[in-house]
Scaffold this motif. Structure first.
Motif, PDB file in Angstrom:
ATOM      1  N   ASN B 266      10.633   4.608 -12.604  1.00  0.00           N
ATOM      2  CA  ASN B 266      11.388   4.865 -11.253  1.00  0.00           C
ATOM      3  C   ASN B 266      11.626   6.170 -10.873  1.00  0.00           C
ATOM      4  O   ASN B 266      11.790   6.673  -9.740  1.00  0.00           O
ATOM      5  CB  ASN B 266      12.514   3.954 -11.317  1.00  0.00           C
ATOM      6  CG  ASN B 266      12.010   2.450 -11.257  1.00  0.00           C
ATOM      7  OD1 ASN B 266      10.963   2.059 -10.829  1.00  0.00           O
ATOM      8  ND2 ASN B 266      13.131   1.586 -11.549  1.00  0.00           N
ATOM      9  N   LEU B 269       8.614   7.570  -9.732  1.00  0.00           N
ATOM     10  CA  LEU B 269       8.353   7.164  -8.398  1.00  0.00           C
ATOM     11  C   LEU B 269       9.185   7.777  -7.429  1.00  0.00           C
ATOM     12  O   LEU B 269       8.663   7.995  -5.983  1.00  0.00           O
ATOM     13  CB  LEU B 269       8.358   5.420  -8.372  1.00  0.00           C
ATOM     14  CG  LEU B 269       8.279   4.645  -7.147  1.00  0.00           C
ATOM     15  CD1 LEU B 269       7.196   4.993  -6.310  1.00  0.00           C
ATOM     16  CD2 LEU B 269       8.182   3.201  -7.478  1.00  0.00           C
TER      17      LEU B 269
ATOM     18  N   GLU C 189      17.336  -2.818  -1.642  1.00  0.00           N
ATOM     19  CA  GLU C 189      16.003  -2.418  -2.042  1.00  0.00           C
ATOM     20  C   GLU C 189      14.884  -3.646  -1.439  1.00  0.00           C
ATOM     21  O   GLU C 189      13.954  -3.296  -0.935  1.00  0.00           O
ATOM     22  CB  GLU C 189      16.013  -2.932  -3.675  1.00  0.00           C
ATOM     23  CG  GLU C 189      16.480  -2.092  -4.515  1.00  0.00           C
ATOM     24  CD  GLU C 189      16.319  -2.401  -6.005  1.00  0.00           C
ATOM     25  OE1 GLU C 189      15.534  -3.005  -6.346  1.00  0.00           O
ATOM     26  OE2 GLU C 189      17.278  -1.896  -6.620  1.00  0.00           O
TER      27      GLU C 189
ATOM     28  N   ALA D 247       5.998  -8.444  -6.815  1.00  0.00           N
ATOM     29  CA  ALA D 247       7.231  -7.491  -5.976  1.00  0.00           C
ATOM     30  C   ALA D 247       7.125  -6.116  -6.823  1.00  0.00           C
ATOM     31  O   ALA D 247       7.170  -5.358  -5.760  1.00  0.00           O
ATOM     32  CB  ALA D 247       8.537  -8.434  -6.280  1.00  0.00           C
ATOM     33  N   LEU D 248       7.221  -5.950  -7.959  1.00  0.00           N
ATOM     34  CA  LEU D 248       7.181  -4.705  -8.456  1.00  0.00           C
ATOM     35  C   LEU D 248       5.704  -3.899  -7.540  1.00  0.00           C
ATOM     36  O   LEU D 248       5.893  -2.766  -7.564  1.00  0.00           O
ATOM     37  CB  LEU D 248       7.248  -4.802 -10.017  1.00  0.00           C
ATOM     38  CG  LEU D 248       7.173  -3.326 -10.725  1.00  0.00           C
ATOM     39  CD1 LEU D 248       8.188  -2.458 -10.334  1.00  0.00           C
ATOM     40  CD2 LEU D 248       7.153  -3.626 -12.038  1.00  0.00           C
ATOM     41  N   LYS D 249       4.953  -4.707  -7.782  1.00  0.00           N
ATOM     42  CA  LYS D 249       3.624  -4.165  -7.439  1.00  0.00           C
ATOM     43  C   LYS D 249       3.590  -3.601  -6.006  1.00  0.00           C
ATOM     44  O   LYS D 249       3.290  -2.650  -5.479  1.00  0.00           O
ATOM     45  CB  LYS D 249       2.409  -5.069  -7.552  1.00  0.00           C
ATOM     46  CG  LYS D 249       0.939  -4.384  -7.311  1.00  0.00           C
ATOM     47  CD  LYS D 249      -0.006  -5.097  -8.286  1.00  0.00           C
ATOM     48  CE  LYS D 249      -1.232  -4.258  -8.484  1.00  0.00           C
ATOM     49  NZ  LYS D 249      -2.124  -5.045  -9.286  1.00  0.00           N
ATOM     50  N   VAL D 250       4.303  -4.398  -5.022  1.00  0.00           N
ATOM     51  CA  VAL D 250       4.384  -4.062  -3.583  1.00  0.00           C
ATOM     52  C   VAL D 250       5.562  -2.675  -3.629  1.00  0.00           C
ATOM     53  O   VAL D 250       5.522  -1.924  -2.887  1.00  0.00           O
ATOM     54  CB  VAL D 250       5.131  -5.290  -2.954  1.00  0.00           C
ATOM     55  CG1 VAL D 250       5.396  -4.929  -1.504  1.00  0.00           C
ATOM     56  CG2 VAL D 250       4.018  -6.403  -2.681  1.00  0.00           C
ATOM     57  N   ALA D 251       6.400  -2.813  -4.493  1.00  0.00           N
ATOM     58  CA  ALA D 251       7.430  -1.616  -4.680  1.00  0.00           C
ATOM     59  C   ALA D 251       6.713  -0.294  -4.952  1.00  0.00           C
ATOM     60  O   ALA D 251       6.954   0.558  -4.307  1.00  0.00           O
ATOM     61  CB  ALA D 251       8.363  -1.942  -5.557  1.00  0.00           C
ATOM     62  N   GLN D 252       5.860  -0.425  -5.847  1.00  0.00           N
ATOM     63  CA  GLN D 252       4.695   0.279  -6.223  1.00  0.00           C
ATOM     64  C   GLN D 252       4.009   1.087  -5.171  1.00  0.00           C
ATOM     65  O   GLN D 252       3.906   2.168  -4.819  1.00  0.00           O
ATOM     66  CB  GLN D 252       3.964   0.195  -7.345  1.00  0.00           C
ATOM     67  CG  GLN D 252       4.686   0.243  -8.658  1.00  0.00           C
ATOM     68  CD  GLN D 252       3.902  -0.355  -9.831  1.00  0.00           C
ATOM     69  OE1 GLN D 252       2.853  -0.934  -9.767  1.00  0.00           O
ATOM     70  NE2 GLN D 252       4.041   0.294 -11.091  1.00  0.00           N
ATOM     71  N   THR D 254       4.281   0.637  -1.813  1.00  0.00           N
ATOM     72  CA  THR D 254       5.022   1.085  -0.798  1.00  0.00           C
ATOM     73  C   THR D 254       5.821   2.429  -1.222  1.00  0.00           C
ATOM     74  O   THR D 254       6.608   2.934  -0.142  1.00  0.00           O
ATOM     75  CB  THR D 254       6.180  -0.029  -0.117  1.00  0.00           C
ATOM     76  OG1 THR D 254       6.897  -0.365  -1.177  1.00  0.00           O
ATOM     77  CG2 THR D 254       5.334  -1.041   0.391  1.00  0.00           C
ATOM     78  N   GLU D 255       5.756   2.521  -2.502  1.00  0.00           N
ATOM     79  CA  GLU D 255       6.519   3.768  -2.815  1.00  0.00           C
ATOM     80  C   GLU D 255       8.006   3.507  -2.670  1.00  0.00           C
ATOM     81  O   GLU D 255       8.710   4.418  -1.891  1.00  0.00           O
ATOM     82  CB  GLU D 255       6.189   5.126  -2.436  1.00  0.00           C
ATOM     83  CG  GLU D 255       4.646   5.440  -2.688  1.00  0.00           C
ATOM     84  CD  GLU D 255       4.177   6.880  -2.419  1.00  0.00           C
ATOM     85  OE1 GLU D 255       4.790   7.540  -1.666  1.00  0.00           O
ATOM     86  OE2 GLU D 255       2.886   7.132  -2.801  1.00  0.00           O
ATOM     87  N   THR D 256       8.545   2.587  -3.161  1.00  0.00           N
ATOM     88  CA  THR D 256       9.841   2.197  -3.016  1.00  0.00           C
ATOM     89  C   THR D 256      10.529   2.161  -4.372  1.00  0.00           C
ATOM     90  O   THR D 256      10.162   1.146  -5.148  1.00  0.00           O
ATOM     91  CB  THR D 256      10.239   1.086  -2.319  1.00  0.00           C
ATOM     92  OG1 THR D 256       9.518   0.892  -1.302  1.00  0.00           O
ATOM     93  CG2 THR D 256      11.720   0.740  -1.921  1.00  0.00           C
ATOM     94  N   PRO D 257      11.232   3.057  -5.048  1.00  0.00           N
ATOM     95  CA  PRO D 257      12.033   2.893  -6.232  1.00  0.00           C
ATOM     96  C   PRO D 257      13.047   1.750  -6.197  1.00  0.00           C
ATOM     97  O   PRO D 257      13.943   1.885  -5.356  1.00  0.00           O
ATOM     98  CB  PRO D 257      12.619   4.429  -6.394  1.00  0.00           C
ATOM     99  CG  PRO D 257      12.181   5.121  -5.667  1.00  0.00           C
ATOM    100  CD  PRO D 257      11.646   4.382  -4.308  1.00  0.00           C
ATOM    101  N   ALA D 258      12.828   0.836  -7.061  1.00  0.00           N
ATOM    102  CA  ALA D 258      13.677  -0.306  -7.109  1.00  0.00           C
ATOM    103  C   ALA D 258      14.189  -0.564  -8.298  1.00  0.00           C
ATOM    104  O   ALA D 258      13.554  -1.922  -8.975  1.00  0.00           O
ATOM    105  CB  ALA D 258      13.005  -1.461  -6.325  1.00  0.00           C
ATOM    106  N   PRO D 259      15.088  -0.165  -8.700  1.00  0.00           N
ATOM    107  CA  PRO D 259      15.737  -0.529 -10.192  1.00  0.00           C
ATOM    108  C   PRO D 259      15.973  -1.974 -10.350  1.00  0.00           C
ATOM    109  O   PRO D 259      15.699  -2.563 -11.597  1.00  0.00           O
ATOM    110  CB  PRO D 259      16.905   0.505 -10.306  1.00  0.00           C
ATOM    111  CG  PRO D 259      17.208   0.869  -9.177  1.00  0.00           C
ATOM    112  CD  PRO D 259      15.911   0.590  -8.122  1.00  0.00           C
ATOM    113  N   VAL D 261      14.519  -4.419  -8.886  1.00  0.00           N
ATOM    114  CA  VAL D 261      13.360  -5.285  -9.148  1.00  0.00           C
ATOM    115  C   VAL D 261      12.678  -5.175 -10.556  1.00  0.00           C
ATOM    116  O   VAL D 261      12.378  -5.953 -11.436  1.00  0.00           O
ATOM    117  CB  VAL D 261      12.054  -4.790  -8.227  1.00  0.00           C
ATOM    118  CG1 VAL D 261      10.578  -5.224  -8.403  1.00  0.00           C
ATOM    119  CG2 VAL D 261      12.594  -5.001  -6.839  1.00  0.00           C
ATOM    120  N   SER D 262      12.914  -3.834 -11.059  1.00  0.00           N
ATOM    121  CA  SER D 262      12.465  -3.591 -12.512  1.00  0.00           C
ATOM    122  C   SER D 262      13.552  -4.388 -13.414  1.00  0.00           C
ATOM    123  O   SER D 262      12.865  -4.960 -14.479  1.00  0.00           O
ATOM    124  CB  SER D 262      12.898  -2.233 -12.781  1.00  0.00           C
ATOM    125  OG  SER D 262      11.976  -1.201 -12.281  1.00  0.00           O
TER     126      SER D 262
END
Lengths: 296, 296, 296, 296
Positions: B266, B269, C189, D247-252, D254-259, D261-262
């Protein structure tokens, strides 16, 4: 100079440190909550005291190497505390892992009472203490650092000065312990990923600790993590947790968002919450913690 | 042995590696997407090729040192890929940081086509490559490892074998890059806490990197982190992010919950999302990332 | 019953609460650090006091609605604290968001002094306070809960009892504030991922807050998060951070590893560290925090 | 209109959905990997098919409600896939939780083949499906949305349109599932802190789910979390993990850091890695996960 020191705290580190001072000709007035611990020093030149106050009588130096802030404060300020028995100008060398704020507080108290204070926390496991291989961090006024020097030289392989701020050395110590925890988490995750990929955990650890990460922490702790060997307990998980909590507190006080401090804090808290605070090493909190979650 | 090698990928690592091979008497048939990069090798014994296919013609070895899995696959399998021009029995030495799965896939493809494959990823920044100080990890069949040895010896200070599993070396490489990222986060948080406590960031870094953490990663990267010096860009944040993504993928594939892998993922990213993927070093993603959040 | 109350704390919540009490016929002896705040109540039946001690004189109830533990303790115990001026048997209704430990400590102090104590923290933003829509959580001895009831009924839409443990209601309050922070992070998020996928942030928020998440927190806060509207500042980020710190402390004290508490704690700490503690709403710490990292 | 539908996927959601369509007068050509599942529909108007290809013959609509992207793709494109047996202009209503990219890919394939595609993922547990209480999200071309409407109206309580982008509805579905996971983590941490503070876990949950968080997710899931009741298994942890991974893949992407989600991703991965992917509900991954770490 009279070679007589008040020595308070005969834990895993305190014992070998005391032995080295005795070897170097110091007579120690020792105090420990559990009196039986003093037996390990019995062949040496010691006086066993029944209170911190007694231990500090008629000496120029009082060393404390105790488990936490409250215990140190109690040794100084409690009903049997040594503040009132210290000689004028005597120096309290405070070697425990405590908050910088506690050092600042103790400095003020000693100053008011006519005694002196030095933060001098140490890095090293018991074996290192025995081998006089501790690293000793100091900070504070030049004169107290100068005064403590001969004593500290009996204990470590190097004394590193971090300036005039009283609690600076305590911050360095907590930062270092955080860095060790981070290294433990790093190795635990990395070596478990390798293991579950079919690699030999030990071989991977050997590679890294002999190349990119060829340094004491990755070598010494890496051996335990890669071999999943968590016995004997050299540093209890609950003491590791205490240090993580203090590191987090310094992060809060300095307003430094530190997600990795939080991560290692929670790893150790998990170990404590599960009831392993006393019976497992902090290395296990990471090594076994990661393995358990990974189902291996 | 004919000293002729197909060499594909003239990036920050590829250039110095190519130079060392030329110095050792190899003639290189080089290919790079941006042709102008070959100019840096012009004084040497090279043939500039316009496709990977050309570069692989009539040689026993083809080295790929490229930015990511898809680029490697395209060099092998694309319209101008070298699979169809390789000599029977020629060996593809795959030195890029890619997924173990990609290695397994390429091995199967080469086997079907009558050529051979070896995963041989490397550790080291461009300076290390120039100084033949790379660490080269290998895994796979004994004969391909044997065959590649003389070539690899021109490139690094050590070849470390991780067994028979084709993708094993790729796992080691990704594990190592994760460990470097973790060290960067560790130092960034630790040194920022120290800085905001009033300590000298550089002095703290020097202490740790000369004692507990006296190893290349903490020394070399620690210099940048402690001095907050993030120029020039030696390894782009977006490449670091790609590696973090691959490490996370291996963690998923091996079913290893790895919160620190997530954390560093993260962090990188964030750097990419903010538009710094190309113009900043991965060290900055950590060093500047932590400083920014801490308001310093 | 004499309708006279000591009322300490004229912040964003205190003002509308005080107004409601005045409307219901109470005369308030108000104290606020910044005296000018009392002007907002001037048309009402109040006496402006210059110390907490004065405010508590000759009343049966003293309400505190203050920013943090130390301020509450100082209002009770400080040089101008009200402990010494309270009538025997008078009841301190403690409505601030504080640690359960602080409640336990204050209970003991009041008991020793012959006065009484009730933890009665509230949920609700200023508008809710104005509309008597606060939710009031209580815990403690039955008689103090009974005694406080008529006063509390002027302030909220419901009084929920959480048993006999003095600090229980404080834990509920901190848990609830943590849950709100977690909802803010969740929405920030989720809606940012949706936005960066090309969806309409507001439409996505509307869907969730009218179906699966059709509840006040997701509806009211969701409006701000989805519209990226962070003005005016209703609840300062630094107060949110204080609550996150207290929630983390309770997690530590109860030995509950809580990674999401850590995450929201660090999000708010980042806002404070960047200098936005006073000038931005806690919603912004999450909404803007996530957007910034995502580069939108 | 001929009331005949190809229906592929008789899992926990598929069965009640199929029943509702049958009740509304549709004849279903059903296909399921495990044929025995069709027995649950035997009293209804169905034809049991042995391949997806058969199920799609001579119908205007083919519904897929399957476990993951690869399974959906295989039903369309595999050796027995239905792409080749679909009528020209027939509409594939894709109701599974899949990546937006998979939808885009399938749209292109259907367009090439002369058939049509609509992403129409659903929210709701099996009971909701049985009660026609699903929320159905759609996105894509206006004509396909119009065409699917009568069929979808038999299945849910509302059809919400998210615009023209083919995969938009898939993003909403993944966002929503992430938000549910986040709510589970929130409740698990919050209620465990309350429990370990001596409060009644259920009472705390009741308070929040009837006030600030009075909405289906906190009410329905809150009942399980607060009662620590994780049986029967309605939605397997491994399916939850799959959604977290997407969901993590979509975050990746779309380049959205999402702790967060992690965090929820790692919580579910832990459950899977420990071998509970199949035998426990995703609620348990959070509820039991937090309790276990807290030692209760």
């Amino acid at each position: 100079m009279e070679k007589r020191i008040g020595f308070i705290g005969l834990g895993n580190l305190g014992i070998p440190m005391a032995k080295n001072l005795i070897t170097d000709g110091y007579h120690l007035q020792v105090y420990n909550r559990t009196t039986s611990k003093a037996k390990e020093l019995e062949q040496g030149s010691i006086t066993v005291c029944s209170t911190p106050a007694e231990a500090a009588r008629n000496v120029d130096f009082v060393i404390t190497i105790l488990s936490e802030d409250e215990v140190v404060k109690d040794a100084v300020l409690g009903d049997n505390g040594f503040l009132k028995t210290m000689r004028p100008g005597a120096l309290h060398i405070s070697m425990s892992t405590i908050l910088p704020d506690t050092s600042e507080e103790l400095l003020a108290i000693h100053n008011d009472a006519g005694s002196r204070y030095l933060a001098a926390p140490v890095f090293g496991r018991p074996e290192a203490a025995a081998a006089r291989k501790l690293w000793i961090c100091t900070s504070g006024a030049a004169d107290v650092k100068e005064a403590a020097k001969p004593v500290l030289e009996s204990l470590g392989q190097g004394i590193i000065d971090f300036g005039e701020t009283t609690g600076g050395a305590n911050v360095v110590k907590l930062t270092g312990n955080f860095m060790i925890m981070a290294a433990l988490e790093t190795m635990a995750e990395g070596y478990t990923i390798a293991e579950k990929s079919g690699l030999d955990r030990k071989q991977v650890a050997d590679f890294f600790s002999s190349t990119l990460f060829a340094c004491p922490i990755f070598q010494n702790y890496g051996k335990f993590i890669s071999a999943k060997q968590y016995e004997p307990v050299a540093f209890k998980a609950k003491l590791g947790y205490k240090d993580a909590r203090l590191a987090l507190k310094v992060a809060q006080q300095t307003e430094t968002p530190a997600p990795l401090v939080s991560l290692v804090h929670n790893r150790l808290l998990t170990s404590v919450a599960k009831g392993n605070g006393d019976n497992s090493d902090w290395i296990a909190a990471f090594g076994k913690g990661v393995s358990d979650e990974a189902g291996v």
